[in-house]
Motif scaffolding. Structure first.
Motif, PDB file in Angstrom:
ATOM      1  N   MET A   1     -85.693  41.762  28.415  1.00  0.00           N
ATOM      2  CA  MET A   1     -85.889  42.723  27.327  1.00  0.00           C
ATOM      3  C   MET A   1     -86.460  44.044  27.847  1.00  0.00           C
ATOM      4  O   MET A   1     -85.994  45.126  27.491  1.00  0.00           O
ATOM      5  CB  MET A   1     -86.828  42.112  26.273  1.00  0.00           C
ATOM      6  N   LEU A   2     -87.486  43.937  28.710  1.00  0.00           N
ATOM      7  CA  LEU A   2     -88.085  45.143  29.260  1.00  0.00           C
ATOM      8  C   LEU A   2     -87.090  45.905  30.127  1.00  0.00           C
ATOM      9  O   LEU A   2     -87.063  47.143  30.110  1.00  0.00           O
ATOM     10  CB  LEU A   2     -89.327  44.793  30.083  1.00  0.00           C
ATOM     11  N   ASP A   3     -86.255  45.173  30.876  1.00  0.00           N
ATOM     12  CA  ASP A   3     -85.259  45.835  31.719  1.00  0.00           C
ATOM     13  C   ASP A   3     -84.283  46.637  30.861  1.00  0.00           C
ATOM     14  O   ASP A   3     -83.872  47.740  31.240  1.00  0.00           O
ATOM     15  CB  ASP A   3     -84.496  44.799  32.553  1.00  0.00           C
ATOM     16  N   LEU A   4     -83.899  46.089  29.707  1.00  0.00           N
ATOM     17  CA  LEU A   4     -82.993  46.811  28.806  1.00  0.00           C
ATOM     18  C   LEU A   4     -83.659  48.066  28.259  1.00  0.00           C
ATOM     19  O   LEU A   4     -83.020  49.121  28.147  1.00  0.00           O
ATOM     20  CB  LEU A   4     -82.566  45.896  27.651  1.00  0.00           C
ATOM     21  N   LEU A   5     -84.943  47.962  27.928  1.00  0.00           N
ATOM     22  CA  LEU A   5     -85.655  49.128  27.410  1.00  0.00           C
ATOM     23  C   LEU A   5     -85.789  50.220  28.468  1.00  0.00           C
ATOM     24  O   LEU A   5     -85.568  51.401  28.191  1.00  0.00           O
ATOM     25  CB  LEU A   5     -87.043  48.713  26.922  1.00  0.00           C
ATOM     26  N   TYR A   6     -86.140  49.823  29.696  1.00  0.00           N
ATOM     27  CA  TYR A   6     -86.280  50.812  30.762  1.00  0.00           C
ATOM     28  C   TYR A   6     -84.938  51.472  31.086  1.00  0.00           C
ATOM     29  O   TYR A   6     -84.896  52.639  31.487  1.00  0.00           O
ATOM     30  CB  TYR A   6     -86.854  50.168  32.019  1.00  0.00           C
ATOM     31  N   ALA A   7     -83.849  50.709  30.920  1.00  0.00           N
ATOM     32  CA  ALA A   7     -82.523  51.257  31.211  1.00  0.00           C
ATOM     33  C   ALA A   7     -82.009  52.153  30.088  1.00  0.00           C
ATOM     34  O   ALA A   7     -81.066  52.929  30.291  1.00  0.00           O
ATOM     35  CB  ALA A   7     -81.531  50.130  31.461  1.00  0.00           C
ATOM     36  N   ALA A   8     -82.618  52.072  28.910  1.00  0.00           N
ATOM     37  CA  ALA A   8     -82.165  52.862  27.769  1.00  0.00           C
ATOM     38  C   ALA A   8     -82.568  54.327  27.921  1.00  0.00           C
ATOM     39  O   ALA A   8     -83.543  54.644  28.609  1.00  0.00           O
ATOM     40  CB  ALA A   8     -82.762  52.297  26.479  1.00  0.00           C
ATOM     41  N   PRO A   9     -81.823  55.242  27.291  1.00  0.00           N
ATOM     42  CA  PRO A   9     -82.220  56.659  27.326  1.00  0.00           C
ATOM     43  C   PRO A   9     -83.530  56.872  26.577  1.00  0.00           C
ATOM     44  O   PRO A   9     -83.907  56.072  25.709  1.00  0.00           O
ATOM     45  CB  PRO A   9     -81.053  57.369  26.639  1.00  0.00           C
ATOM     46  N   SER A  10     -84.206  57.968  26.891  1.00  0.00           N
ATOM     47  CA  SER A  10     -85.524  58.221  26.313  1.00  0.00           C
ATOM     48  C   SER A  10     -85.490  58.284  24.791  1.00  0.00           C
ATOM     49  O   SER A  10     -86.382  57.753  24.116  1.00  0.00           O
ATOM     50  CB  SER A  10     -86.101  59.521  26.888  1.00  0.00           C
ATOM     51  N   TRP A  11     -84.461  58.934  24.224  1.00  0.00           N
ATOM     52  CA  TRP A  11     -84.410  59.075  22.764  1.00  0.00           C
ATOM     53  C   TRP A  11     -84.316  57.707  22.091  1.00  0.00           C
ATOM     54  O   TRP A  11     -84.894  57.494  21.007  1.00  0.00           O
ATOM     55  CB  TRP A  11     -83.234  59.961  22.351  1.00  0.00           C
ATOM     56  N   ALA A  12     -83.610  56.753  22.719  1.00  0.00           N
ATOM     57  CA  ALA A  12     -83.485  55.422  22.141  1.00  0.00           C
ATOM     58  C   ALA A  12     -84.828  54.693  22.170  1.00  0.00           C
ATOM     59  O   ALA A  12     -85.166  53.951  21.230  1.00  0.00           O
ATOM     60  CB  ALA A  12     -82.430  54.624  22.895  1.00  0.00           C
ATOM     61  N   ILE A  13     -85.599  54.899  23.230  1.00  0.00           N
ATOM     62  CA  ILE A  13     -86.919  54.268  23.322  1.00  0.00           C
ATOM     63  C   ILE A  13     -87.853  54.854  22.265  1.00  0.00           C
ATOM     64  O   ILE A  13     -88.593  54.119  21.593  1.00  0.00           O
ATOM     65  CB  ILE A  13     -87.496  54.446  24.738  1.00  0.00           C
ATOM     66  N   PHE A  14     -87.821  56.182  22.101  1.00  0.00           N
ATOM     67  CA  PHE A  14     -88.652  56.815  21.067  1.00  0.00           C
ATOM     68  C   PHE A  14     -88.293  56.279  19.686  1.00  0.00           C
ATOM     69  O   PHE A  14     -89.179  55.948  18.883  1.00  0.00           O
ATOM     70  CB  PHE A  14     -88.478  58.329  21.108  1.00  0.00           C
ATOM     71  N   LEU A  15     -86.992  56.197  19.381  1.00  0.00           N
ATOM     72  CA  LEU A  15     -86.572  55.688  18.071  1.00  0.00           C
ATOM     73  C   LEU A  15     -86.978  54.239  17.879  1.00  0.00           C
ATOM     74  O   LEU A  15     -87.429  53.850  16.791  1.00  0.00           O
ATOM     75  CB  LEU A  15     -85.056  55.833  17.931  1.00  0.00           C
ATOM     76  N   SER A  16     -86.833  53.419  18.913  1.00  0.00           N
ATOM     77  CA  SER A  16     -87.166  51.998  18.807  1.00  0.00           C
ATOM     78  C   SER A  16     -88.653  51.803  18.545  1.00  0.00           C
ATOM     79  O   SER A  16     -89.045  51.050  17.645  1.00  0.00           O
ATOM     80  CB  SER A  16     -86.758  51.273  20.094  1.00  0.00           C
ATOM     81  N   PHE A  17     -89.494  52.474  19.327  1.00  0.00           N
ATOM     82  CA  PHE A  17     -90.935  52.304  19.162  1.00  0.00           C
ATOM     83  C   PHE A  17     -91.407  52.853  17.814  1.00  0.00           C
ATOM     84  O   PHE A  17     -92.203  52.203  17.125  1.00  0.00           O
ATOM     85  CB  PHE A  17     -91.679  53.004  20.307  1.00  0.00           C
ATOM     86  N   SER A  18     -90.916  54.043  17.449  1.00  0.00           N
ATOM     87  CA  SER A  18     -91.345  54.631  16.173  1.00  0.00           C
ATOM     88  C   SER A  18     -90.852  53.802  14.997  1.00  0.00           C
ATOM     89  O   SER A  18     -91.591  53.564  14.029  1.00  0.00           O
ATOM     90  CB  SER A  18     -90.831  56.067  16.062  1.00  0.00           C
ATOM     91  N   GLY A  19     -89.605  53.342  15.063  1.00  0.00           N
ATOM     92  CA  GLY A  19     -89.063  52.533  13.975  1.00  0.00           C
ATOM     93  C   GLY A  19     -89.802  51.225  13.807  1.00  0.00           C
ATOM     94  O   GLY A  19     -90.132  50.816  12.672  1.00  0.00           O
TER      95      GLY A  19
END
Length: 255
Positions: free
Chosen positions: A1-19
């Protein structure tokens, strides 16, 4: 799971955490309203605002410190890769001046730079070292020592010192890949985040209060995402890349 998050673009990480933060924060007051809603009084709202302000202030301070620590580690990692590339070029430059036939040294130096960039950097994202890069480093040390044996004491010492610099910088890079913000900070951040979400149950069940809780959670989620993105110096979209080593390989190939 963490590997997928680190591989994701920054905007996707921001949206995921904020959501996720908004959904979690809103779930608490909505569930509390079903079980035992907070009294709809001015005193209750004042208590909720004070409690939320205290927790969010401490959480923001911890996140700011964590972000500063992560930024320092990222800068150090980038500086290490740059110094490693420069040490390789300096080693070959010294060998080219001192040796009658520097081709073997050039060959292993280029192989080391390329295997480090293409094999070891991906391995470091998994917290591992590359066997191929270790073999290339051993070959570089062997060729350098063989070459130094045919030189005078001064030139030999200079050549050996420079190959030791490359080896030391590789070791430093591998140690840095195991770094990041200490686990204790993440534990504190998770505890404070849970406390902040729990404060949502103190708010009287009104729409504008829920909107306030949601906006605050979105901001905290974005701060968490920012620290997460910068946490590992050799993982993710904001990390120390292998470009200096690849550039060094190209420069050495033209010598």
């Amino acid at each position: 799971m963490l590997d997928l998050l680190y591989a994701a673009p920054s905007w996707a990480i921001f949206l995921s955490f904020s959501g996720l933060a908004v959904a979690s924060a809103l779930a608490v007051p909505l569930l509390a309203r079903l079980v035992r809603p907070a009294p709809d009084t001015k005193e209750q709202l004042d208590v909720a605002l004070r409690a939320t302000g205290i927790v969010s202030g401490v959480l923001t301070l911890v996140l700011a410190f964590s972000a500063a620590e992560a930024r320092v580690q990222l800068q150090e990692a980038r500086a290490t890769v740059n110094r490693e590339a420069q040490a390789l070029e300096s080693l070959l430059r010294a060998g080219s001046f001192a040796l009658a036939e520097p081709a073997p040294l050039r060959e292993v130096a280029i192989r080391y730079a390329r295997t480090a960039a293409t094999e070891e950097f991906p391995a470091m994202r998994r917290g591992e070292a590359s066997a191929a890069t270790a073999e290339a480093m051993a070959a570089l040390e062997t060729v350098t020592r063989q070459a130094a044996a045919r030189l005078g004491p001064g030139q030999a010492a200079d050549l050996l010192r420079q190959v030791d610099d490359v080896s030391d910088l590789r070791d430093t890079r591998l140690r840095q890949s195991e770094g990041g913000v200490p686990a204790e900070f993440w534990m504190l951040v998770l505890l404070l985040t849970a406390a902040l979400f729990a404060c949502g149950a103190l708010f009287p069940p009104r729409r504008h209060n829920l909107a306030l809780v949601g906006v605050q959670a979105a901001v905290m989620g974005a701060l968490l995402a920012f620290v997460f993105i910068m946490d590992q110096p050799y993982r993710g979209s904001v990390s120390a890349g292998a470009a200096p080593l690849l550039h060094a390989a190209e420069v050495m190939a033209r010598r």
